[in-house]
Scaffold this active site. Structure first.
Site, PDB file in Angstrom:
ATOM      1  N   PHE A   1      56.858  34.755 -12.597  1.00  0.00           N
ATOM      2  CA  PHE A   1      55.430  34.074 -13.871  1.00  0.00           C
ATOM      3  C   PHE A   1      55.762  34.460 -14.635  1.00  0.00           C
ATOM      4  CE2 PHE A   1      54.420  31.052 -10.466  1.00  0.00           C
ATOM      5  CZ  PHE A   1      55.079  30.617  -9.023  1.00  0.00           C
TER       6      PHE A   1
ATOM      7  N   TYR B   1      66.492  25.442 -19.881  1.00  0.00           N
ATOM      8  CA  TYR B   1      66.610  27.006 -19.142  1.00  0.00           C
ATOM      9  C   TYR B   1      66.122  27.425 -17.692  1.00  0.00           C
ATOM     10  CZ  TYR B   1      64.400  31.324 -17.804  1.00  0.00           C
ATOM     11  OH  TYR B   1      63.736  32.160 -17.364  1.00  0.00           O
TER      12      TYR B   1
ATOM     13  N   ARG C   1      48.203  30.062 -16.030  1.00  0.00           N
ATOM     14  CA  ARG C   1      48.665  31.224 -15.997  1.00  0.00           C
ATOM     15  C   ARG C   1      48.746  32.241 -14.812  1.00  0.00           C
ATOM     16  NH1 ARG C   1      50.487  27.415 -16.955  1.00  0.00           N
ATOM     17  NH2 ARG C   1      51.473  26.656 -18.733  1.00  0.00           N
TER      18      ARG C   1
ATOM     19  N   LYS D   1      68.520  28.480 -13.997  1.00  0.00           N
ATOM     20  CA  LYS D   1      67.824  29.490 -13.521  1.00  0.00           C
ATOM     21  C   LYS D   1      68.096  28.718 -11.939  1.00  0.00           C
ATOM     22  CE  LYS D   1      67.183  32.876 -15.687  1.00  0.00           C
ATOM     23  NZ  LYS D   1      68.109  34.318 -15.317  1.00  0.00           N
TER      24      LYS D   1
ATOM     25  N   ASP E   1      79.814  41.555 -21.739  1.00  0.00           N
ATOM     26  CA  ASP E   1      79.749  40.481 -22.033  1.00  0.00           C
ATOM     27  C   ASP E   1      80.053  39.971 -20.056  1.00  0.00           C
ATOM     28  OD1 ASP E   1      78.812  38.272 -24.449  1.00  0.00           O
ATOM     29  OD2 ASP E   1      78.645  37.521 -22.571  1.00  0.00           O
TER      30      ASP E   1
HETATM   31  N1  UDP Z   1      49.916  29.410 -25.279  1.00  0.00           N
HETATM   32  C1  UDP Z   1      49.151  29.525 -26.610  1.00  0.00           C
HETATM   33  N2  UDP Z   1      49.435  30.335 -27.259  1.00  0.00           N
HETATM   34  C2  UDP Z   1      50.387  31.026 -28.196  1.00  0.00           C
HETATM   35  C3  UDP Z   1      51.200  31.162 -26.897  1.00  0.00           C
HETATM   36  C4  UDP Z   1      50.733  30.687 -25.777  1.00  0.00           C
HETATM   37  O1  UDP Z   1      48.436  28.888 -26.372  1.00  0.00           O
HETATM   38  O2  UDP Z   1      50.974  31.561 -29.453  1.00  0.00           O
HETATM   39  C5  UDP Z   1      49.559  29.455 -24.293  1.00  0.00           C
HETATM   40  C6  UDP Z   1      51.215  28.533 -23.454  1.00  0.00           C
HETATM   41  O3  UDP Z   1      50.320  26.681 -23.858  1.00  0.00           O
HETATM   42  C7  UDP Z   1      50.291  28.835 -22.202  1.00  0.00           C
HETATM   43  C8  UDP Z   1      50.075  30.244 -22.032  1.00  0.00           C
HETATM   44  O4  UDP Z   1      49.794  30.738 -23.093  1.00  0.00           O
HETATM   45  O5  UDP Z   1      49.945  27.245 -21.662  1.00  0.00           O
HETATM   46  C9  UDP Z   1      51.374  31.012 -21.208  1.00  0.00           C
HETATM   47  O6  UDP Z   1      52.433  30.484 -22.337  1.00  0.00           O
HETATM   48  P1  UDP Z   1      54.398  31.763 -22.629  1.00  0.00           P
HETATM   49  O7  UDP Z   1      54.320  31.266 -23.764  1.00  0.00           O
HETATM   50  O8  UDP Z   1      53.533  33.201 -22.738  1.00  0.00           O
HETATM   51  O9  UDP Z   1      54.398  31.943 -21.077  1.00  0.00           O
HETATM   52  P2  UDP Z   1      54.709  30.617 -20.540  1.00  0.00           P
HETATM   53  O10 UDP Z   1      54.226  30.040 -19.366  1.00  0.00           O
HETATM   54  O11 UDP Z   1      54.950  29.412 -21.286  1.00  0.00           O
HETATM   55  O12 UDP Z   1      56.090  30.748 -19.095  1.00  0.00           O
END
Ligand code: UDP
Length: 335
Positions: free
Chosen positions: A174, A146, A226, A150, A51
């Protein structure tokens, strides 16, 4: 090169060590195996169960293995958890990184040569961007603990470099997704929140439906956009970064993304095509803290390191993840 890879048994780490080995490097993994999986490690790779909060042990491992460079993935990553338990996140992510950096500074003193670091950072350091695509010098306003941990680690690395000479590259990922071709390893987080993973588990019948978090964003179809970067392309970025540092490249920060975004609806349409049946969808309210659009400007890493993503087709990206989940419906546990 001999590389120490912290968090090498995790999702991105386990893909990266395969690319490192394929490029001819020797790999030592340091992992506490709380979120990482031994089954994700290739046969024969040296693994140290440790760890990062155990500074003495980290120092001992660095002294014993004498790495030429380090790739530092090990961290807690779940945004919601970070808001509920910031103490744990700061300790693990920031103090843990400090212990590692201090061990590497000691090694530098002994050997008279710096041990460069490639650090696993995130687009979450930017928060809600003023413009997309986001360049590396955009404002840093994380919206989660989080992201703050970072960014704090990036600043630590930068301060150590300015004061002591500590070459490093901060790679800001990303939306990482997909799996190695063949599907032997893949995404298996204990706490599942990622869109593509959840959609594929829904396709496997493990969840009743897919929730769409918000359809009223200022985007063409109203859902968030995204930048989905394939984990093998991301792994390749690490191989290039570590090689560049070894060749004397200066400290830099790089976005790693495709530079092209997909909306939540586009991703779910692609999942429907790949799995061959439409998933049941439910419209929910917005998830707190989600920016409307996050897309990388990755021109810098392309120009400096010659990085070229190979997985640019969304259906193909999802096919690689589907092969993993179909072959391992309950992750590593049920192997
Ligand atoms: N998202 C969604 N439904 C889910 C999970 C994610 O609509 O069950 C959407 C979320 O609001 C974001 C995008 O998908 O706009 C990507 O989310 P994720 O958690 O995969 O990654 P993040 O962008 O938060 O790192």
């Amino acid at each position: 090169m001999r590389l120490l890879v912290t968090g090498g048994a995790g999702y991105i780490g386990s893909h990266t060590i395969r690319q490192l080995i394929a490029a001819g490097h020797e790999v030592v993994v340091l992992d506490n195996f709380t979120a990482g999986h031994r089954e994700a490690l290739p046969e024969g790779v040296t693994a140290e169960e440790a760890d990062l909060l155990d500074a003495a042990r980290v120092g001992e491992i660095v002294t014993r293995h004498e790495p030429d460079a380090v790739i530092h993935f090990a961290a807690l990553i779940e945004v919601g958890d970070s808001m509920r338990d910031p103490r744990r996140f700061y300790r693990n992510n920031v103090v843990g990184s400090m212990n590692l950096m201090d061990a590497l500074l000691d090694a530098k003193q002994k050997r008279g040569k710096a041990v460069p670091v490639v650090f696993s950072s995130t687009a979450a350091v930017y928060g809600e961007p003023d413009h997309v695509p986001i360049p590396e010098d955009a404002a840093k306003r994380p919206t989660s603990v989080y992201g703050e941990t970072k960014l704090a680690t990036e600043k630590l690395l930068d301060a150590y470099d300015a004061a002591y000479g500590f070459p490093h590259m901060n790679l800001r990922y990303f939306n990482v997704c997909g799996a190695i071709e063949g599907g032997q390893i893949g995404e298996a987080h204990p706490n599942k929140t990622h869109l593509i993973e959840l959609a594929l588990l829904t396709a496997l019948g493990q969840r009743p439906s897919m929730k769409i978090f918000g359809t009223d964003y200022p985007t063409p179809d109203g859902t968030c956009i995204r930048d989905y970067i394939h984990v093998v392309d991301l792994a390749d970025a690490h191989v290039l970064a570590v090689q560049a540092l070894q060749d004397g490249a200066p400290t830099t920060r790089y976005n790693v993304g495709l530079g092209h975004g997909f909306s939540v609806k586009e991703v779910l349409d692609a999942v429907d095509r790949v799995v061959g049946t439409p998933l049941k969808r439910e419209i929910e309210g917005r998830r707190p803290g989600d920016p409307a659009v996050l897309v990388a400007d990755s021109a810098r890493i392309k120009a400096d390191l010659g990085w070229t993503p190979r997985f640019t087709n969304l259906d193909h990206i999802i096919e690689t993840a589907w092969a993993w989940h179909r072959g391992h419906p309950h992750g590593y546990a049920a192997d």
